[in-house]
Design an enzyme around this catalytic site. Structure first.
Site, PDB file in Angstrom:
ATOM      1  CE  LYS A  79      -3.696   1.985   2.917  1.00  0.00           C
ATOM      2  NZ  LYS A  79      -4.511   1.735   4.133  1.00  0.00           N
ATOM      3  CB  SER A 154      -7.766   3.642   3.205  1.00  0.00           C
ATOM      4  OG  SER A 154      -6.908   3.005   4.132  1.00  0.00           O
ATOM      5  CB  SER A 178      -7.741   0.667   6.028  1.00  0.00           C
ATOM      6  OG  SER A 178      -8.378   1.900   5.936  1.00  0.00           O
TER       7      SER A 178
END
Ligand code: GLN
Length: 475
Positions: A79, A154, A178
């Site tokens: 990420k 996210s 997330s």
């Protein structure tokens, strides 16, 4: 590059093929690269490390079987909030434009030491603030099940990368769901360890007392291995526990599960998810596990407490992005103050600004006691309640999210979006480990997950219980 055979979805299967010589790391990476190219329109990768991943694969192919690390053949994406030395890192934000990581996150170092390959950096909500990946400076990632839908957030890029076999696993971060919520929206496994288990060194901070690095994968077994590799003390993160013994109990028979009644009665819960949850409860009961209701009188305070506290921490953490030290700097200025203001005005997106304003407000002199201090007290009460439950139960079962993936075009107000985090923020408020495993699909074919939470530092027991839930559901 033509794809003939798709890579297996489990590390065990991949390693089996690498060890018997029917596959090389290079071929594996080539196939993922070709998948990434094919799925480009999903907007999953912010950057692909094509040459580098191929070279590393070639080097790893030279290693004798006995010298292979535990993650040999595991290809990861990261990420865009996790540092990888010498590689750009932007937290999905314009404000970090041009920034390059000066060191690797401890978690990344530990993966590399076990022969993992990192294939690229994936999209996410700006500074990991959001639940559908739409706050990213690079635009939204699309869900591979239905391209008109969001992937969740996210860590949306991480979830779709695994869902579409663009890599085997992905590291995400989980401050309030997330890792687990996008896993639920994409039909994969998402795991967040206890607060204090995995070093946050090299993870871009959002809410420092909530943030943890987590793993998205296909198999619980793989996720556990990655967790084992990454966890443990690190001199760069003072909040880590020195090795805490996990209980030796193998909790796969006669597990005592609790479910929170208020969570299942929540008006926002999609009826298909509710039905599937009760279906799972029945099956677990038939398999000689207990699934009993508990009542939670603080349920309505969960979201306000989470958003007050994380915004407060975010407002402080994000004060460092001032145009002096990192990334983007506005050129359109005539004084130092103007430089700060313009840089932050142009560099941050709307959601991040909202959180900074909200956080600064709740920390301000006149409102500190009414909001921030109050929310801290609520956090403590929630923690006490969970600790009490874990004296009688092994795990809490709860849906991962109240709905399946919404449409990319849907207009959702910030408050509606915050409320959708109702089931996932609990683990972070209390610092508990939690995992989302696929439970079913709705009438539109969209996946959803079921979540298990265990007592703090009981990760291995938690993952064993999740394995048991999965096998009961499949039987
Ligand atoms: N959706 C939550 C938020 O926006 C959780 C995000 C996260 O876990 N990073 O705060």
């Amino acid at each position: 590059m033509s794809v003939t055979v798709q890579p297996a979805r489990s590390l065990k299967a991949i390693q089996g093929m690498l060890n018997d010589g029917s596959l090389t790391c290079k071929e594996l990476v080539q196939t993922y690269l070709s998948n990434i190219e094919e799925q480009k329109e999903l907007n999953v990768f912010v950057e692909v490390y094509e040459q580098e991943a191929l070279e590393r694969a070639e080097n790893l192919d030279q290693k004798a079987v006995a010298d292979r690390g535990r993650l040999f053949g595991a290809v990861f994406s990261l990420k865009d909030v996790i540092s990888y030395k010498g590689h750009a890192l932007t937290a999905g934000s314009k404000i970090l434009q041009g920034y390059e990581a000066l060191y690797s996150a401890t978690a990344v170092e530990r993966l590399l030491a076990e022969a993992a390959i990192i294939i690229g950096r994936v999209n996410c909500d700006e500074f990991a603030m959001g639940s559908d990946n739409r706050t990213s400076y690079y635009g939204a990632t699309h869900n591979g099940v239905d391209k008109t839908r969001v992937p969740g957030g996210s860590s949306g890029g991480s979830a779709v990368a695994v869902q579409m076999n663009l890599c085997l696993m992905s590291l995400g971060s989980d401050t309030g769901g997330s890792v687990r919520q996008p896993a639920s929206f994409c039909g994969v496994v998402g795991f967040k360890p206890s607060y204090g288990r995995i070093s946050r060194h090299g993870l871009i901070a959002y809410g420092s007392s909530f943030d943890q690095i987590g793993v998205i994968g296909n198999e619980l077994e793989d996720v556990e291995l990655v967790y084992q590799v990454m966890q443990g003390p690190d001199e760069f993160d003072g909040t880590l526990v020195s090795q805490v013994e996990e209980s030796k109990k193998v909790a796969s028979t006669g597990v005592r599960f609790a479910f929170i009644e208020e969570a299942l009665d929540h008006p926002g819960l999609q009826s298909e998810i509710k039905d599937a949850f009760y279906g799972a409860k029945e099956l677990l009961g038939e398999a000689d596990h207990q699934v009993l209701p508990v009542s939670f009188n603080l349920f309505d305070y969960v979201i306000p407490a989470y958003y007050v506290l994380t915004s407060a921490e975010a407002s402080s953490n994000l004060s460092r992005y001032d145009g002096i030290r990192y990334g983007f700097r506005s050129q359109n200025v005539s004084s130092l103050n103007e430089m700060y203001t313009h840089t932050r005005t142009e560099g941050f997106g709307a959601e991040v600004k909202r959180r900074i304003l909200l956080g600064s407000f709740v920390l301000s002199v006149g409102y500190y006691d009414a909001y921030f201090a109050k929310a801290q007290k609520v956090r403590r009460l929630i923690k006490d309640q969970f600790e009490e439950w874990f004296t009688s139960y092994d795990a809490i079962l709860i849906p991962t999210a109240p709905t399946t993936a919404w449409s990319l075009g849907d207009q959702i107000s910030p408050v509606e979006m915050y409320l959708a985090d109702i089931y996932s923020v609990l683990a972070n408020l209390v610092g508990l480990p939690a995992v989302s495993v696929p439970l079913g699909t709705d009438s539109d074919g969209l996946p959803f997950g079921i979540q298990l939470l265990s007592a703090r530092f009981e990760e291995s027991a938690l993952l064993k219980m999740a394995e048991e839930v999965k096998s009961v559901l499949q039987s």
